[in-house]
Scaffold this motif. Structure first.
Motif, PDB file in Angstrom:
ATOM      1  N   SER A  47       0.771  -1.363  -0.207  1.00 19.09           N
ATOM      2  CA  SER A  47       0.069  -0.095   0.068  1.00 19.09           C
ATOM      3  C   SER A  47       0.870   1.413  -0.156  1.00 19.09           C
ATOM      4  CB  SER A  47      -0.811  -0.089   1.115  1.00 19.09           C
ATOM      5  OG  SER A  47      -1.787   0.996   1.449  1.00 19.09           O
ATOM      6  N   ALA A  48       0.471   2.329  -0.615  1.00 18.64           N
ATOM      7  CA  ALA A  48       1.111   3.664  -0.601  1.00 18.64           C
ATOM      8  C   ALA A  48       0.169   4.790  -0.488  1.00 18.64           C
ATOM      9  CB  ALA A  48       1.980   3.657  -1.847  1.00 18.64           C
ATOM     10  N   PHE A  49      -0.003   5.583  -1.153  1.00 16.82           N
ATOM     11  CA  PHE A  49      -1.109   6.807  -1.068  1.00 16.82           C
ATOM     12  C   PHE A  49      -2.473   6.304  -1.028  1.00 16.82           C
ATOM     13  CE2 PHE A  49      -4.041   9.505  -3.434  1.00 16.82           C
ATOM     14  CZ  PHE A  49      -3.804  10.772  -2.461  1.00 16.82           C
ATOM     15  N   ARG A  50      -2.998   6.801  -0.251  1.00 18.82           N
ATOM     16  CA  ARG A  50      -4.517   6.561  -0.080  1.00 18.82           C
ATOM     17  C   ARG A  50      -5.137   7.725   0.288  1.00 18.82           C
ATOM     18  NH1 ARG A  50      -3.172   1.586   3.043  1.00 18.82           N
ATOM     19  NH2 ARG A  50      -3.638   2.656   5.190  1.00 18.82           N
ATOM     20  N   SER A  51      -6.211   8.176  -0.485  1.00 19.03           N
ATOM     21  CA  SER A  51      -6.946   9.479  -0.390  1.00 19.03           C
ATOM     22  C   SER A  51      -7.741   9.350   0.833  1.00 19.03           C
ATOM     23  CB  SER A  51      -7.855   9.673  -1.659  1.00 19.03           C
ATOM     24  OG  SER A  51      -8.807   8.577  -1.646  1.00 19.03           O
ATOM     25  N   TYR A  52      -8.372  10.343   1.206  1.00 23.92           N
ATOM     26  CA  TYR A  52      -9.195  10.457   2.503  1.00 23.92           C
ATOM     27  C   TYR A  52     -10.425   9.318   2.346  1.00 23.92           C
ATOM     28  CZ  TYR A  52     -12.391  12.656   5.777  1.00 23.92           C
ATOM     29  OH  TYR A  52     -13.316  12.896   6.986  1.00 23.92           O
ATOM     30  N   ASP A  53     -11.021   9.036   1.111  1.00 28.45           N
ATOM     31  CA  ASP A  53     -12.205   8.298   0.828  1.00 28.45           C
ATOM     32  C   ASP A  53     -11.667   6.986   0.852  1.00 28.45           C
ATOM     33  OD1 ASP A  53     -13.874  10.521   0.701  1.00 28.45           O
ATOM     34  OD2 ASP A  53     -13.747  10.555  -1.517  1.00 28.45           O
ATOM     35  N   GLN A  54     -10.393   6.722   0.249  1.00 29.27           N
ATOM     36  CA  GLN A  54      -9.969   5.175   0.232  1.00 29.27           C
ATOM     37  C   GLN A  54      -9.680   5.108   1.783  1.00 29.27           C
ATOM     38  OE1 GLN A  54      -6.757   6.041  -2.416  1.00 29.27           O
ATOM     39  NE2 GLN A  54      -7.727   5.160  -4.112  1.00 29.27           N
ATOM     40  N   GLN A  55      -9.293   5.802   2.634  1.00 28.77           N
ATOM     41  CA  GLN A  55      -8.716   5.380   4.091  1.00 28.77           C
ATOM     42  C   GLN A  55     -10.143   5.210   4.622  1.00 28.77           C
ATOM     43  OE1 GLN A  55      -6.039   5.059   5.131  1.00 28.77           O
ATOM     44  NE2 GLN A  55      -6.732   4.398   7.270  1.00 28.77           N
ATOM     45  N   GLN A  56     -11.340   5.994   4.468  1.00 30.01           N
ATOM     46  CA  GLN A  56     -12.601   5.747   5.124  1.00 30.01           C
ATOM     47  C   GLN A  56     -12.864   4.082   4.565  1.00 30.01           C
ATOM     48  OE1 GLN A  56     -14.923   7.983   6.835  1.00 30.01           O
ATOM     49  NE2 GLN A  56     -15.424   5.835   7.252  1.00 30.01           N
ATOM     50  N   VAL A  57     -12.756   3.653   3.429  1.00 34.68           N
ATOM     51  CA  VAL A  57     -12.968   2.442   3.227  1.00 34.68           C
ATOM     52  C   VAL A  57     -12.153   1.271   3.908  1.00 34.68           C
ATOM     53  CG1 VAL A  57     -12.897   0.709   1.065  1.00 34.68           C
ATOM     54  CG2 VAL A  57     -13.784   3.000   0.868  1.00 34.68           C
ATOM     55  N   THR A  58     -10.798   1.545   4.197  1.00 38.27           N
ATOM     56  CA  THR A  58      -9.850   0.793   5.004  1.00 38.27           C
ATOM     57  C   THR A  58     -10.370   0.911   6.299  1.00 38.27           C
ATOM     58  OG1 THR A  58      -8.140   1.236   3.319  1.00 38.27           O
ATOM     59  CG2 THR A  58      -7.666   0.585   5.668  1.00 38.27           C
ATOM     60  N   PHE A  59     -10.802   1.988   6.993  1.00 32.40           N
ATOM     61  CA  PHE A  59     -11.149   1.800   8.103  1.00 32.40           C
ATOM     62  C   PHE A  59     -12.332   1.024   8.470  1.00 32.40           C
ATOM     63  CE2 PHE A  59     -13.431   3.635  11.850  1.00 32.40           C
ATOM     64  CZ  PHE A  59     -12.439   3.441  12.997  1.00 32.40           C
ATOM     65  N   ASP A  60     -13.499   1.204   7.591  1.00 32.74           N
ATOM     66  CA  ASP A  60     -14.662   0.316   7.782  1.00 32.74           C
ATOM     67  C   ASP A  60     -14.381  -0.929   7.448  1.00 32.74           C
ATOM     68  OD1 ASP A  60     -15.805   2.976   8.166  1.00 32.74           O
ATOM     69  OD2 ASP A  60     -16.582   2.791   5.828  1.00 32.74           O
ATOM     70  N   HIS A  61     -13.517  -1.394   6.804  1.00 33.58           N
ATOM     71  CA  HIS A  61     -13.026  -2.783   6.633  1.00 33.58           C
ATOM     72  C   HIS A  61     -12.492  -3.400   8.037  1.00 33.58           C
ATOM     73  CE1 HIS A  61     -11.186  -6.672   5.068  1.00 33.58           C
ATOM     74  NE2 HIS A  61     -10.023  -6.255   5.800  1.00 33.58           N
ATOM     75  N   TRP A  62     -11.684  -2.720   8.684  1.00 33.89           N
ATOM     76  CA  TRP A  62     -11.037  -3.119   9.932  1.00 33.89           C
ATOM     77  C   TRP A  62     -12.116  -3.089  11.092  1.00 33.89           C
ATOM     78  CZ3 TRP A  62      -7.262  -6.372   9.860  1.00 33.89           C
ATOM     79  CH2 TRP A  62      -6.312  -6.269   9.022  1.00 33.89           C
ATOM     80  N   VAL A  63     -13.037  -2.223  11.058  1.00 34.48           N
ATOM     81  CA  VAL A  63     -14.013  -2.421  11.856  1.00 34.48           C
ATOM     82  C   VAL A  63     -14.833  -3.548  11.775  1.00 34.48           C
ATOM     83  CG1 VAL A  63     -16.211  -1.182  12.545  1.00 34.48           C
ATOM     84  CG2 VAL A  63     -14.138   0.280  12.192  1.00 34.48           C
ATOM     85  N   ALA A  64     -15.389  -3.679  10.508  1.00 34.52           N
ATOM     86  CA  ALA A  64     -15.689  -4.744  10.312  1.00 34.52           C
ATOM     87  C   ALA A  64     -15.313  -6.024  10.836  1.00 34.52           C
ATOM     88  CB  ALA A  64     -16.485  -4.833   8.845  1.00 34.52           C
ATOM     89  N   GLN A  65     -14.044  -6.293  10.672  1.00 39.25           N
ATOM     90  CA  GLN A  65     -13.217  -7.298  10.821  1.00 39.25           C
ATOM     91  C   GLN A  65     -12.798  -7.733  12.500  1.00 39.25           C
ATOM     92  OE1 GLN A  65     -11.604  -9.744   8.896  1.00 39.25           O
ATOM     93  NE2 GLN A  65     -12.807  -9.127   7.387  1.00 39.25           N
ATOM     94  N   GLN A  66     -12.522  -6.465  13.182  1.00 42.01           N
ATOM     95  CA  GLN A  66     -12.222  -6.457  14.535  1.00 42.01           C
ATOM     96  C   GLN A  66     -13.227  -5.862  15.416  1.00 42.01           C
ATOM     97  OE1 GLN A  66      -8.134  -5.500  14.305  1.00 42.01           O
ATOM     98  NE2 GLN A  66      -7.391  -7.636  13.567  1.00 42.01           N
ATOM     99  N   GLY A  67     -14.125  -4.935  15.020  1.00 40.81           N
ATOM    100  CA  GLY A  67     -14.716  -4.073  15.591  1.00 40.81           C
ATOM    101  C   GLY A  67     -14.236  -2.697  16.146  1.00 40.81           C
TER     102      GLY A  67
END
Length: 266
Positions: free
Chosen positions: A140-160
């Protein structure tokens, strides 16, 4: 005619040259003239140049002490934008994005984007790693604000939610949005939650040499109280070779080191 009168006339005639002109002064050099005494000319005094003005010293800014509390405070002003402080309190604007370039420009495979300023040092890093038989990959390298939202939501779904806050940053708080943070990997390594720095030759080499190319490990082992995030042995941030060498010599965590460059806006 008296003798006294005759003597006076003789003296007067002796002072006259033949023809009635005054006799020459035997003490003067022929052809010489008497020059007038020159008038003294005052010597000009040079005006001393004013001393150079000292460069203004930036006023250090006071940061929020408990920066691991989740807030959305704009990232503090820094003397070098490469050295912006980001954590769970300080964040980038939603629309922040640097000048970007594909990492393919460094000679690496992949379509990830990085800040243009990173490319020369990243290319040197790849070449030198390859020269000693190592293969570095970019997860992974650059992630925009919106891409980071997707990443964060993924980990919330995985781990809480609470566990995700230690694993990844909320949008705006990620160093990936700077375009200078890279998650490295190596062929065959799949232990996302393992210790890449000790379990692979690439991770070990990068841990020892990354600073020589301007990269610093953002989230070292057992540093959560300062960095606000869990250990990530693959996450390196480029801050430039000079700053990385200074940070390496200081022994400070990156988050603490970056505070040196925070200044109050003028």
């Amino acid at each position: 005619m008296s003798a006294l009168f005759v003597l006076a006339m003789a003296s007067s005639c002796a002072a006259m040259a033949p023809g009635g002109t005054p006799a020459a002064d035997p003490t003067r050099t022929p052809g010489a003239s008497i020059a007038p005494t020159p008038t003294p000319v005052p010597t000009a005094t040079a005006t001393p140049a004013p001393p150079p003005k000292p460069a203004p010293i930036p006023t250090p800014a006071v940061l929020i002490a408990d920066s691991c509390v989740d807030r959305d405070v704009p990232a503090p002003f820094t003397s070098d934008p490469t050295l912006i402080v980001l954590d769970r309190t300080y964040a980038l604007d939603q629309f922040y994005a640097p000048d970007l370039m594909p990492i393919g420009e460094t000679g690496s495979d992949g379509q990830h984007l990085v800040a243009t300023a990173v490319v020369p040092d990243l290319g040197a890093l790849y070449r030198d790693a390859y020269a000693v038989g190592l293969s570095l990959l970019v997860d992974s390298a650059f992630r925009s604000y919106d891409q980071q939202q997707v990443t964060f939501d993924h980990w919330v779904a995985q781990q809480g939610f609470d566990a995700a806050l230690l694993r990844t940053a909320r949008p705006g708080h990620s160093e990936h949005q700077l375009g200078t943070a890279i998650d490295f990997s190596s062929p065959g390594w799949t232990g996302r939650f393992g210790d890449w720095a000790s379990e692979t030759a690439e991770g070990t080499w990068l841990f020892e040499h990354a600073w020589e190319y301007g990269f610093v490990l953002s989230y070292p082992w057992a540093a959560e109280a300062v960095t606000c995030f869990g250990y990530e042995p693959w996450h390196y941030r480029w801050i430039g070779r000079a700053a990385a060498a200074e940070q390496h010599a200081s022994g400070e965590l990156l988050r603490t080191f970056l505070e040196r460059y925070v200044v109050a806006p003028s």
